[in-house]
Design an enzyme around this catalytic site. Structure first.
Site, PDB file in Angstrom:
ATOM      1  N   GLY A 191       0.863  -1.188   0.000  1.00 14.33           N
ATOM      2  CA  GLY A 191       0.000   0.000   0.000  1.00 14.33           C
ATOM      3  C   GLY A 191       0.895   1.231   0.000  1.00 14.33           C
ATOM      4  O   GLY A 191       0.540   2.290   0.514  1.00 14.33           O
ATOM      5  N   ALA A 192       2.083   1.066  -0.606  1.00 14.48           N
ATOM      6  CA  ALA A 192       3.173   2.051  -0.480  1.00 14.48           C
ATOM      7  C   ALA A 192       2.817   3.431  -1.022  1.00 14.48           C
ATOM      8  O   ALA A 192       3.375   4.439  -0.574  1.00 14.48           O
ATOM      9  CB  ALA A 192       4.418   1.523  -1.180  1.00 14.48           C
ATOM     10  N   MET A 220      -1.366   6.234   4.135  1.00 14.36           N
ATOM     11  CA  MET A 220      -0.500   5.744   5.214  1.00 14.36           C
ATOM     12  C   MET A 220       0.833   5.271   4.661  1.00 14.36           C
ATOM     13  O   MET A 220       1.872   5.435   5.309  1.00 14.36           O
ATOM     14  CB  MET A 220      -1.204   4.606   5.975  1.00 14.36           C
ATOM     15  CG  MET A 220      -2.167   5.071   7.044  1.00 14.36           C
ATOM     16  SD  MET A 220      -1.413   6.202   8.235  1.00 14.36           S
ATOM     17  CE  MET A 220      -0.103   5.202   8.908  1.00 14.36           C
ATOM     18  N   GLU A 230       2.528  -2.202  -4.413  1.00 13.61           N
ATOM     19  CA  GLU A 230       1.201  -1.620  -4.675  1.00 13.61           C
ATOM     20  C   GLU A 230       0.354  -2.623  -5.454  1.00 13.61           C
ATOM     21  O   GLU A 230       0.841  -3.672  -5.867  1.00 13.61           O
ATOM     22  CB  GLU A 230       1.337  -0.314  -5.462  1.00 13.61           C
ATOM     23  CG  GLU A 230       1.193   0.939  -4.600  1.00 13.61           C
ATOM     24  CD  GLU A 230      -0.189   1.053  -3.940  1.00 13.61           C
ATOM     25  OE1 GLU A 230      -1.152   0.422  -4.430  1.00 13.61           O
ATOM     26  OE2 GLU A 230      -0.327   1.768  -2.942  1.00 13.61           O
ATOM     27  N   ARG A 231      -0.913  -2.288  -5.628  1.00 16.17           N
ATOM     28  CA  ARG A 231      -1.797  -3.187  -6.377  1.00 16.17           C
ATOM     29  C   ARG A 231      -1.383  -3.197  -7.845  1.00 16.17           C
ATOM     30  O   ARG A 231      -0.979  -2.145  -8.388  1.00 16.17           O
ATOM     31  CB  ARG A 231      -3.264  -2.786  -6.218  1.00 16.17           C
ATOM     32  CG  ARG A 231      -3.614  -1.491  -6.844  1.00 16.17           C
ATOM     33  CD  ARG A 231      -5.081  -1.153  -6.794  1.00 16.17           C
ATOM     34  NE  ARG A 231      -5.227   0.282  -7.010  1.00 16.17           N
ATOM     35  CZ  ARG A 231      -5.088   0.895  -8.177  1.00 16.17           C
ATOM     36  NH1 ARG A 231      -4.835   0.213  -9.259  1.00 16.17           N
ATOM     37  NH2 ARG A 231      -5.218   2.218  -8.253  1.00 16.17           N
ATOM     38  N   GLY A 287      -2.041  -2.735   9.972  1.00 20.18           N
ATOM     39  CA  GLY A 287      -2.832  -1.584  10.403  1.00 20.18           C
ATOM     40  C   GLY A 287      -4.178  -1.499   9.714  1.00 20.18           C
ATOM     41  O   GLY A 287      -5.008  -0.663  10.073  1.00 20.18           O
ATOM     42  N   THR A 321      -7.975  -1.856   8.678  1.00 21.69           N
ATOM     43  CA  THR A 321      -9.137  -1.966   9.574  1.00 21.69           C
ATOM     44  C   THR A 321     -10.341  -2.470   8.785  1.00 21.69           C
ATOM     45  O   THR A 321     -10.298  -2.578   7.557  1.00 21.69           O
ATOM     46  CB  THR A 321      -9.481  -0.605  10.212  1.00 21.69           C
ATOM     47  OG1 THR A 321      -9.851   0.304   9.165  1.00 21.69           O
ATOM     48  CG2 THR A 321      -8.320  -0.040  10.984  1.00 21.69           C
ATOM     49  N   HIS A 375     -14.005  11.048  11.134  1.00 26.58           N
ATOM     50  CA  HIS A 375     -12.919  10.770  10.183  1.00 26.58           C
ATOM     51  C   HIS A 375     -13.173  11.505   8.866  1.00 26.58           C
ATOM     52  O   HIS A 375     -14.282  11.948   8.586  1.00 26.58           O
ATOM     53  CB  HIS A 375     -12.803   9.271   9.892  1.00 26.58           C
ATOM     54  CG  HIS A 375     -12.015   8.528  10.930  1.00 26.58           C
ATOM     55  ND1 HIS A 375     -12.610   7.975  12.047  1.00 26.58           N
ATOM     56  CD2 HIS A 375     -10.692   8.243  11.034  1.00 26.58           C
ATOM     57  CE1 HIS A 375     -11.684   7.390  12.785  1.00 26.58           C
ATOM     58  NE2 HIS A 375     -10.508   7.533  12.201  1.00 26.58           N
ATOM     59  N   LYS A 397     -12.810   7.703   4.178  1.00 25.72           N
ATOM     60  CA  LYS A 397     -12.745   6.465   4.980  1.00 25.72           C
ATOM     61  C   LYS A 397     -13.835   5.501   4.549  1.00 25.72           C
ATOM     62  O   LYS A 397     -14.989   5.884   4.390  1.00 25.72           O
ATOM     63  CB  LYS A 397     -12.861   6.797   6.475  1.00 25.72           C
ATOM     64  CG  LYS A 397     -12.664   5.552   7.350  1.00 25.72           C
ATOM     65  CD  LYS A 397     -12.305   5.901   8.770  1.00 25.72           C
ATOM     66  CE  LYS A 397     -12.173   4.658   9.641  1.00 25.72           C
ATOM     67  NZ  LYS A 397     -11.032   3.809   9.264  1.00 25.72           N
ATOM     68  N   THR A 454     -10.915   1.632  15.616  1.00 29.35           N
ATOM     69  CA  THR A 454     -10.558   2.151  16.945  1.00 29.35           C
ATOM     70  C   THR A 454     -11.797   2.298  17.818  1.00 29.35           C
ATOM     71  O   THR A 454     -11.793   1.928  18.992  1.00 29.35           O
ATOM     72  CB  THR A 454      -9.872   3.529  16.792  1.00 29.35           C
ATOM     73  OG1 THR A 454      -8.768   3.351  15.919  1.00 29.35           O
ATOM     74  CG2 THR A 454      -9.417   4.072  18.123  1.00 29.35           C
TER      75      THR A 454
HETATM   76  P1  NAD Z   1      -5.364   4.461   1.017  1.00 30.42           P
HETATM   77  O1  NAD Z   1      -6.507   4.089   0.150  1.00 30.42           O
HETATM   78  O2  NAD Z   1      -4.789   5.832   0.892  1.00 30.42           O
HETATM   79  O3  NAD Z   1      -4.151   3.422   0.814  1.00 30.42           O
HETATM   80  C1  NAD Z   1      -4.322   2.034   0.613  1.00 30.42           C
HETATM   81  C2  NAD Z   1      -3.339   1.609  -0.450  1.00 30.42           C
HETATM   82  O4  NAD Z   1      -3.417   0.185  -0.599  1.00 30.42           O
HETATM   83  C3  NAD Z   1      -3.648   2.235  -1.832  1.00 30.42           C
HETATM   84  O5  NAD Z   1      -2.507   2.885  -2.316  1.00 30.42           O
HETATM   85  C4  NAD Z   1      -4.026   1.035  -2.666  1.00 30.42           C
HETATM   86  O6  NAD Z   1      -3.646   1.164  -4.034  1.00 30.42           O
HETATM   87  C5  NAD Z   1      -3.246  -0.080  -1.971  1.00 30.42           C
HETATM   88  N1  NAD Z   1      -3.750  -1.405  -2.348  1.00 30.42           N
HETATM   89  C6  NAD Z   1      -5.031  -1.779  -2.601  1.00 30.42           C
HETATM   90  N2  NAD Z   1      -5.075  -3.072  -2.993  1.00 30.42           N
HETATM   91  C7  NAD Z   1      -3.802  -3.526  -2.990  1.00 30.42           C
HETATM   92  C8  NAD Z   1      -3.207  -4.769  -3.321  1.00 30.42           C
HETATM   93  N3  NAD Z   1      -3.948  -5.814  -3.719  1.00 30.42           N
HETATM   94  N4  NAD Z   1      -1.867  -4.893  -3.206  1.00 30.42           N
HETATM   95  C9  NAD Z   1      -1.096  -3.839  -2.808  1.00 30.42           C
HETATM   96  N5  NAD Z   1      -1.619  -2.625  -2.500  1.00 30.42           N
HETATM   97  C10 NAD Z   1      -2.939  -2.470  -2.569  1.00 30.42           C
HETATM   98  O7  NAD Z   1      -5.834   4.171   2.510  1.00 30.42           O
HETATM   99  P2  NAD Z   1      -5.159   4.681   3.874  1.00 30.42           P
HETATM  100  O8  NAD Z   1      -5.851   5.916   4.353  1.00 30.42           O
HETATM  101  O9  NAD Z   1      -3.666   4.684   3.743  1.00 30.42           O
HETATM  102  O10 NAD Z   1      -5.626   3.510   4.849  1.00 30.42           O
HETATM  103  C11 NAD Z   1      -5.255   2.165   4.608  1.00 30.42           C
HETATM  104  C12 NAD Z   1      -5.759   1.299   5.754  1.00 30.42           C
HETATM  105  O11 NAD Z   1      -5.100   1.649   6.972  1.00 30.42           O
HETATM  106  C13 NAD Z   1      -7.260   1.453   6.027  1.00 30.42           C
HETATM  107  O12 NAD Z   1      -7.789   0.171   6.379  1.00 30.42           O
HETATM  108  C14 NAD Z   1      -7.290   2.393   7.213  1.00 30.42           C
HETATM  109  O13 NAD Z   1      -8.471   2.276   7.965  1.00 30.42           O
HETATM  110  C15 NAD Z   1      -6.089   1.900   7.958  1.00 30.42           C
HETATM  111  N6  NAD Z   1      -5.506   2.835   8.954  1.00 30.42           N
HETATM  112  C16 NAD Z   1      -5.064   2.275  10.109  1.00 30.42           C
HETATM  113  C17 NAD Z   1      -4.422   3.049  11.042  1.00 30.42           C
HETATM  114  C18 NAD Z   1      -3.862   2.371  12.270  1.00 30.42           C
HETATM  115  O14 NAD Z   1      -3.244   3.059  13.109  1.00 30.42           O
HETATM  116  N7  NAD Z   1      -4.006   1.065  12.408  1.00 30.42           N
HETATM  117  C19 NAD Z   1      -4.240   4.423  10.828  1.00 30.42           C
HETATM  118  C20 NAD Z   1      -4.717   4.978   9.620  1.00 30.42           C
HETATM  119  C21 NAD Z   1      -5.342   4.169   8.672  1.00 30.42           C
END
Ligand code: NAD
Length: 266
Positions: A7-8, A12, A33-34, A97, A99, A154, A158, A165
């Site tokens: 998800g680079a 996040m 990434e995807r 991380g 959710t 949020h 989202k 949380t």
């Molecule tokens: P985002 O959509 O900005 O990023 C997610 C990334 O994952 C995207 O770049 C997407 O292309 C990539 N992705 C999707 N499918 C994929 C695959 N098959 N292989 C590789 N990469 C893939 O979302 P975000 O805001 O960064 O949030 C991501 C997750 O983290 C959510 O579930 C969010 O709720 C969670 N989150 C958790 C915390 C924590 O502290 N635990 C904090 C913030 C966000």
């Protein structure tokens, strides 16, 4: 430790790349990434605004994990489960991380954690995890005399609701009071829905703009009220918590851990 981030190019993902670069003893060796993502083939550091790191964003996690010790995964439950399968087969550690897991998906994750060590936390912030700890004490001390409502805010992108949380906060409070969260959580009030029951825990969500994340637990008594609020101002503290969890994992046996373990609270 060598770290891979999946998800680079996400919100996040970018902050995680910065946090790994800043952390002592951690090196970014893969960014995934995807398939089809427009930034595949670009330098992960440049995409994140952290400078050229010589790590190109790829789309093959198994290949990326070859040189990595630990995967940090902030994506989505179905993606994370597929990634956990790969990490379990390769014997690699994970910090998760993502959710929005269903109970069935959580069970599957627990299955992978019997083979590899996994830190799985809906919120990696140190502040939120301190809130988790004190919430239990507040609920136990107040007992059944206070009505409990949880409100979370949020950003408008989202996908899951209520936040992982908020659900965790509800579970902690319910456990402390000997209630089953799934039985007492009330997500919806509309029309003539009747008086509030004593046991229920109200779960409300607000979505809008760029709010990083706010959670308030209300303990509402007769003539007094406690509000425990955590406000996240930037995503960096989630990323720093995830990096701390990755370092903590070194040498740990297989198991499902959370930030309470990482912070030494249990
Ligand atoms: P985002 O959509 O900005 O990023 C997610 C990334 O994952 C995207 O770049 C997407 O292309 C990539 N992705 C999707 N499918 C994929 C695959 N098959 N292989 C590789 N990469 C893939 O979302 P975000 O805001 O960064 O949030 C991501 C997750 O983290 C959510 O579930 C969010 O709720 C969670 N989150 C958790 C915390 C924590 O502290 N635990 C904090 C913030 C966000």
């Amino acid at each position: 430790m060598n770290v891979a981030i999946v998800g680079a190019a996400g919100r996040m993902g970018g902050r995680l790349i910065h946090a790994v670069v800043e952390a002592e003893g951690l090196t970014l060796t893969a960014a995934v990434e995807r398939p089809g993502h427009p930034q595949i083939g670009m330098d992960a550091g440049l995409v994140a605004g952290a400078g050229d790191l010589g790590v190109k964003i790829g789309d093959d996690l198994a290949r990326g994990m070859a040189a990595a010790d630990v995967l940090i995964d902030f994506t989505f439950p179905e993606v994370t489960l597929a990634n956990a399968d790969i990490c379990a087969r390769l014997g690699k550690q994970m910090v998760i991380g993502s959710t929005g897991f269903t109970p069935e998906q959580r069970e599957k994750l627990a299955g992978f954690a019997r083979r590899i060590p996994i830190v799985f936390a809906p919120n990696m912030s140190v502040g939120v995890n301190v809130c988790f700890k004190i919430l239990k004490d507040i609920a136990k001390t107040l007992g059944d005399g206070f009505d409990i409502e949880i409100v979370e805010l949020h950003h408008n992108k989202k996908k899951d609701s209520p936040s992982g949380t908020a659900v965790r906060m509800g579970e902690i409070v319910a456990d402390a009071l000997g209630r089953d969260y799934n039985q007492v959580a009330n997500y919806h009030r509309e029309g003539m829905c009747g008086e509030r029951s004593k046991e229920e825990i109200g779960m409300q969500t607000v979505r809008g703009g760029d709010i990083v994340g706010e959670h308030t637990v209300y303990f509402i008594g007769m003539g007094e009220r406690i509000e425990l609020t955590h406000r996240a101002i930037s995503r960096d503290m989630f990323a720093r918590g995830a990096v701390r969890a990755a370092s903590w994992l070194a040498g740990k046996p297989a198991g499902l851990y959370d930030m309470q373990n990482v912070l030494g609270f249990k």
